[in-house]
Write an enzyme that holds these catalytic residues in place. Structure first.
Site, PDB file in Angstrom:
ATOM      1  N   VAL A 262     119.203 -39.131 -28.406  1.00  0.00           N
ATOM      2  CA  VAL A 262     118.865 -39.292 -26.980  1.00  0.00           C
ATOM      3  C   VAL A 262     119.825 -38.489 -26.103  1.00  0.00           C
ATOM      4  O   VAL A 262     119.409 -37.863 -25.120  1.00  0.00           O
ATOM      5  CB  VAL A 262     118.866 -40.785 -26.573  1.00  0.00           C
ATOM      6  CG1 VAL A 262     118.435 -40.949 -25.122  1.00  0.00           C
ATOM      7  CG2 VAL A 262     117.950 -41.602 -27.489  1.00  0.00           C
TER       8      VAL A 262
ATOM      9  N   LYS B 267     119.564 -51.179 -25.574  1.00  0.00           N
ATOM     10  CA  LYS B 267     118.936 -52.498 -25.369  1.00  0.00           C
ATOM     11  C   LYS B 267     119.737 -53.624 -25.996  1.00  0.00           C
ATOM     12  O   LYS B 267     119.805 -54.731 -25.465  1.00  0.00           O
ATOM     13  CB  LYS B 267     117.504 -52.501 -25.914  1.00  0.00           C
ATOM     14  CG  LYS B 267     117.382 -52.151 -27.395  1.00  0.00           C
ATOM     15  CD  LYS B 267     116.923 -50.746 -27.589  1.00  0.00           C
ATOM     16  CE  LYS B 267     116.850 -50.326 -29.040  1.00  0.00           C
ATOM     17  NZ  LYS B 267     116.165 -49.069 -29.231  1.00  0.00           N
TER      18      LYS B 267
ATOM     19  N   VAL C 281     113.932 -50.250 -22.857  1.00  0.00           N
ATOM     20  CA  VAL C 281     112.708 -50.926 -23.314  1.00  0.00           C
ATOM     21  C   VAL C 281     111.540 -49.951 -23.212  1.00  0.00           C
ATOM     22  O   VAL C 281     111.310 -49.345 -22.169  1.00  0.00           O
ATOM     23  CB  VAL C 281     112.388 -52.179 -22.454  1.00  0.00           C
ATOM     24  CG1 VAL C 281     111.144 -52.875 -22.987  1.00  0.00           C
ATOM     25  CG2 VAL C 281     113.562 -53.138 -22.438  1.00  0.00           C
TER      26      VAL C 281
ATOM     27  N   GLY D 178     111.171 -47.050 -24.530  1.00  0.00           N
ATOM     28  CA  GLY D 178     111.509 -45.618 -24.505  1.00  0.00           C
ATOM     29  C   GLY D 178     111.176 -45.002 -23.165  1.00  0.00           C
ATOM     30  O   GLY D 178     111.749 -45.363 -22.140  1.00  0.00           O
TER      31      GLY D 178
ATOM     32  N   GLY E  89     110.848 -40.814 -41.262  1.00  0.00           N
ATOM     33  CA  GLY E  89     111.828 -40.975 -40.191  1.00  0.00           C
ATOM     34  C   GLY E  89     111.397 -41.987 -39.140  1.00  0.00           C
ATOM     35  O   GLY E  89     112.010 -42.095 -38.077  1.00  0.00           O
TER      36      GLY E  89
ATOM     37  N   GLU F 120     114.422 -46.911 -40.195  1.00  0.00           N
ATOM     38  CA  GLU F 120     115.805 -46.685 -40.627  1.00  0.00           C
ATOM     39  C   GLU F 120     115.931 -47.010 -42.115  1.00  0.00           C
ATOM     40  O   GLU F 120     115.121 -47.757 -42.667  1.00  0.00           O
ATOM     41  CB  GLU F 120     116.741 -47.635 -39.861  1.00  0.00           C
ATOM     42  CG  GLU F 120     116.695 -47.499 -38.354  1.00  0.00           C
ATOM     43  CD  GLU F 120     117.462 -46.293 -37.854  1.00  0.00           C
ATOM     44  OE1 GLU F 120     118.336 -45.797 -38.585  1.00  0.00           O
ATOM     45  OE2 GLU F 120     117.161 -45.832 -36.738  1.00  0.00           O
TER      46      GLU F 120
ATOM     47  N   LYS G 209     114.534 -56.400 -26.620  1.00  0.00           N
ATOM     48  CA  LYS G 209     113.762 -55.845 -25.503  1.00  0.00           C
ATOM     49  C   LYS G 209     113.011 -56.947 -24.754  1.00  0.00           C
ATOM     50  O   LYS G 209     112.909 -56.922 -23.531  1.00  0.00           O
ATOM     51  CB  LYS G 209     112.790 -54.791 -26.029  1.00  0.00           C
ATOM     52  CG  LYS G 209     113.506 -53.582 -26.637  1.00  0.00           C
ATOM     53  CD  LYS G 209     112.536 -52.737 -27.437  1.00  0.00           C
ATOM     54  CE  LYS G 209     113.210 -51.571 -28.117  1.00  0.00           C
ATOM     55  NZ  LYS G 209     112.307 -50.911 -29.081  1.00  0.00           N
TER      56      LYS G 209
ATOM     57  N   GLY H  54     112.078 -41.827 -29.545  1.00  0.00           N
ATOM     58  CA  GLY H  54     112.057 -40.385 -29.757  1.00  0.00           C
ATOM     59  C   GLY H  54     112.949 -39.686 -28.749  1.00  0.00           C
ATOM     60  O   GLY H  54     113.208 -40.198 -27.662  1.00  0.00           O
TER      61      GLY H  54
HETATM   62  N1  NAP Z   1     116.465 -42.841 -30.631  1.00  0.00           N
HETATM   63  C1  NAP Z   1     115.579 -43.432 -29.826  1.00  0.00           C
HETATM   64  O1  NAP Z   1     114.390 -43.113 -29.852  1.00  0.00           O
HETATM   65  C2  NAP Z   1     116.025 -44.502 -28.874  1.00  0.00           C
HETATM   66  C3  NAP Z   1     115.063 -45.123 -28.055  1.00  0.00           C
HETATM   67  C4  NAP Z   1     115.470 -46.085 -27.114  1.00  0.00           C
HETATM   68  C5  NAP Z   1     116.810 -46.402 -27.035  1.00  0.00           C
HETATM   69  N2  NAP Z   1     117.718 -45.811 -27.852  1.00  0.00           N
HETATM   70  C6  NAP Z   1     119.112 -46.189 -27.720  1.00  0.00           C
HETATM   71  O2  NAP Z   1     119.852 -45.045 -27.340  1.00  0.00           O
HETATM   72  C7  NAP Z   1     121.175 -45.126 -27.862  1.00  0.00           C
HETATM   73  C8  NAP Z   1     121.447 -43.856 -28.666  1.00  0.00           C
HETATM   74  O3  NAP Z   1     120.512 -43.764 -29.713  1.00  0.00           O
HETATM   75  P1  NAP Z   1     120.331 -42.426 -30.575  1.00  0.00           P
HETATM   76  O4  NAP Z   1     119.063 -42.592 -31.316  1.00  0.00           O
HETATM   77  O5  NAP Z   1     120.540 -41.230 -29.730  1.00  0.00           O
HETATM   78  O6  NAP Z   1     121.544 -42.579 -31.601  1.00  0.00           O
HETATM   79  P2  NAP Z   1     122.265 -41.438 -32.425  1.00  0.00           P
HETATM   80  O7  NAP Z   1     121.339 -40.321 -32.707  1.00  0.00           O
HETATM   81  O8  NAP Z   1     122.941 -42.105 -33.567  1.00  0.00           O
HETATM   82  O9  NAP Z   1     123.353 -40.906 -31.399  1.00  0.00           O
HETATM   83  C9  NAP Z   1     124.489 -41.625 -31.031  1.00  0.00           C
HETATM   84  C10 NAP Z   1     125.614 -40.628 -30.966  1.00  0.00           C
HETATM   85  O10 NAP Z   1     126.739 -41.270 -30.401  1.00  0.00           O
HETATM   86  C11 NAP Z   1     127.881 -40.911 -31.166  1.00  0.00           C
HETATM   87  N3  NAP Z   1     128.930 -41.914 -31.043  1.00  0.00           N
HETATM   88  C12 NAP Z   1     128.960 -43.157 -31.565  1.00  0.00           C
HETATM   89  N4  NAP Z   1     130.123 -43.764 -31.242  1.00  0.00           N
HETATM   90  C13 NAP Z   1     130.845 -42.866 -30.548  1.00  0.00           C
HETATM   91  C14 NAP Z   1     132.130 -42.886 -29.978  1.00  0.00           C
HETATM   92  N5  NAP Z   1     132.921 -43.935 -30.103  1.00  0.00           N
HETATM   93  N6  NAP Z   1     132.570 -41.779 -29.323  1.00  0.00           N
HETATM   94  C15 NAP Z   1     131.786 -40.700 -29.222  1.00  0.00           C
HETATM   95  N7  NAP Z   1     130.548 -40.605 -29.757  1.00  0.00           N
HETATM   96  C16 NAP Z   1     130.085 -41.675 -30.410  1.00  0.00           C
HETATM   97  C17 NAP Z   1     127.349 -40.828 -32.582  1.00  0.00           C
HETATM   98  O11 NAP Z   1     128.227 -40.118 -33.390  1.00  0.00           O
HETATM   99  P3  NAP Z   1     128.253 -40.383 -34.991  1.00  0.00           P
HETATM  100  O12 NAP Z   1     126.912 -39.928 -35.475  1.00  0.00           O
HETATM  101  O13 NAP Z   1     129.389 -39.548 -35.468  1.00  0.00           O
HETATM  102  O14 NAP Z   1     128.446 -41.839 -35.162  1.00  0.00           O
HETATM  103  C18 NAP Z   1     126.013 -40.116 -32.351  1.00  0.00           C
HETATM  104  O15 NAP Z   1     126.172 -38.722 -32.294  1.00  0.00           O
HETATM  105  C19 NAP Z   1     121.226 -46.403 -28.691  1.00  0.00           C
HETATM  106  O16 NAP Z   1     121.764 -47.438 -27.925  1.00  0.00           O
HETATM  107  C20 NAP Z   1     119.759 -46.676 -29.000  1.00  0.00           C
HETATM  108  O17 NAP Z   1     119.475 -48.048 -29.196  1.00  0.00           O
HETATM  109  C21 NAP Z   1     117.355 -44.863 -28.769  1.00  0.00           C
END
Ligand code: NAP
Length: 429
Positions: free
Chosen positions: A13, A104, A131, A133, A186, A189, A204, A301
């Site tokens: 994101v 969330k 919530v 996306g 994908g 998880e 949510k 996404g």
């Molecule tokens: N993906 C979705 O479709 C989606 C949808 C709705 C909401 N969300 C929410 O959005 C947030 C991010 O999700 P995402 O899918 O983007 O996750 P992600 O791909 O795992 O990205 C999170 C990033 O944050 C980094 N990170 C973690 N702890 C850190 C720290 N202490 N200092 C600096 N960087 C740090 C991680 O690094 P490492 O990989 O090295 O740990 C990773 O690069 C989450 O809260 C998720 O619930 C995601």
């Protein structure tokens, strides 16, 4: 006006957010006179920062560099997790910075502490992406629907579960094989617990139910069931009856109490939510003046989610980051304003029951006797013979009854000698 943004976490994101902010920079300048400047991005390692530095952005592995940078007025938390983001957000709000998050789990767990802090500091704390996306359901509830009271919410808010149930329904496949396929694509998880056990949906729903009721719905008090125990037989029977099975978040007000729960449910095939398939999310609202509405779209996404994060950033920019702005009131999202949750035993539904029994005489009579002792009426019944040697599957649909009575009946039925496995129960919605 230049608006400094610090982004913590540049994974899925976070990187999408960077892309959209860069892509639309000139557009926002032209449209709003606002120059959104990504002052700093923060990741755990220099390797993760390299592609962003290559774009000319400043990167740091230290979150504190964002917190202490006076040029940053909006902190965007996209790292995920609970404790660290909570402390970052507290620090940012206290330092007078606005905050945007997609987290969330964090909002469900700590929102009741963070929203009052944001209000106290007169800062924005926005979470549209948390919530559904990219579906703009949060702002709808906060702003667009304020002429209405929300009577009920029914929602499909976990794309992984919706994908699995859709595939099971369309291909007749078993849960385990569809889950494995979803993991390879994908959509799920490696550890699918949060999704398939309903926890993500409950995070949510806690947020939606709080916004819907204007009282704090504690995630820990929500009844949660996932989809692991739904099998091909249930889906086939549902279809035969003209229904589909969906994992739903459900909210309504019942005699002053809040009914909020997450569980698989049988929906009539012609319900608006019944045709929301695959990874799509949807929120179906019933309000007093507008009536029913459905919002649907990508619930996750990179770009759908990032588009909601960017919308929050732009909303803060448009309100003016320096003062004179009035943050959306979220005072009701606090522990001092708890919703009185209706215990699951006190909720009422019609039920689908599946009994897998040995093929013996007297089975039906024994089951119906226990049900009738609890005052539960059976509306219809289907019996399928010998799926496996000596086994019979009986499906019953009951009339509406209190869940507490149904639980007592099933507890007794499950002790009967002819029961091959515990009875399965799915609520009609
Ligand atoms: N993906 C979705 O479709 C989606 C949808 C709705 C909401 N969300 C929410 O959005 C947030 C991010 O999700 P995402 O899918 O983007 O996750 P992600 O791909 O795992 O990205 C999170 C990033 O944050 C980094 N990170 C973690 N702890 C850190 C720290 N202490 N200092 C600096 N960087 C740090 C991680 O690094 P490492 O990989 O090295 O740990 C990773 O690069 C989450 O809260 C998720 O619930 C995601």
């Amino acid at each position: 006006m230049q608006i400094g943004i610090g982004i913590i976490g540049v994974g899925t994101v976070g990187s999408g957010t960077v892309d959209i902010l860069l892509e639309k920079k000139a557009y926002y300048q032209e449209l709003y006179g606002l120059d959104f400047n990504i002052t700093m991005v923060c990741a755990r390692t220099d390797e993760e920062l390299a592609p962003f530095r290559a774009l000319g952005l400043t990167g740091s592995t230290q979150v504190q560099d964002i917190m202490t940078n006076p040029a940053i007025s909006i902190v965007v938390e996209l790292a995920g997790g609970y404790e660290l983001p909570k402390s970052w957000i507290e620090q940012a709000l206290t330092a007078g910075k606005h905050v945007v998050t997609a987290n969330k789990a964090l909002i469900a767990k700590y929102g009741a502490q963070l929203f009052p802090l944001a209000a106290k500091n007169k800062r924005h704390f926005l979470f549209e992406a948390a919530v559904g996306g990219g579906i703009p359901i949060i702002r709808s509830l906060q702003e667009a629907l304020t002429g209405n009271s929300v009577n009920s919410i029914k929602c499909i808010i976990n794309g992984t579960c919706n994908y699995i149930l859709t595939e099971m329904s369309q291909k007749g496949s078993a849960f385990a094989s569809v889950l494995a396929e979803a993991q390879s694509l994908g959509y799920a998880e490696a550890d699918p617990t949060f999704d398939v056990d309903g926890i993500d949906s409950a995070h949510k729903l806690a947020i939606l139910a709080t916004l819907g009721s204007k009282q704090y719905v504690d995630f820990n008090k929500i009844h949660i069931e996932g989809i692991r125990r739904i099998n091909e037989t249930d889906i086939a029977f549902a279809r035969e009856m003209g229904f589909v099975i969906k994992l739903l978040g459900v909210f309504s007000k019942v005699e002053g109490k809040t009914d909020a729960r997450v569980h698989p449910a049988l929906l009539p095939g012609d319900h608006l939510l019944a045709s929301v398939n695959g990874v799509l999310n949807a929120v179906y609202l019933e309000t007093d003046h507008l009536g029913p509405t459905l919002q649907t779209g990508a619930g996750a996404g990179k770009y759908p989610t990032a588009s909601a994060v960017v919308a929050d950033i732009v909303a803060i920019g448009r309100q003016g980051v320096k003062g004179g702005m009035s943050p959306i009131p979220m005072d009701f999202f606090s522990e001092g304003n708890p919703a009185d949750l209706l215990p699951i035993e006190e909720t009422s539904s019609a039920f689908y029951l599946r009994f897998t029994t040995r093929d013996e005489t007297g089975v039906l009579a024994s089951i119906t006797k226990i049900l009738s002792q609890q005052g539960i009426s059976v509306e219809s019944m289907i019996q399928k013979g010998h799926q496996k040697k000596d086994r019979v599957v009986i499906v019953m649909v009951t009339q509406v009854c209190k869940e507490g009575l149904m639980r007592q009946a099933l507890e007794q039925i499950n002790t009967l000698n002819f029961m091959v496995q515990p009875a399965a129960m799915i609520r009609f919605i």
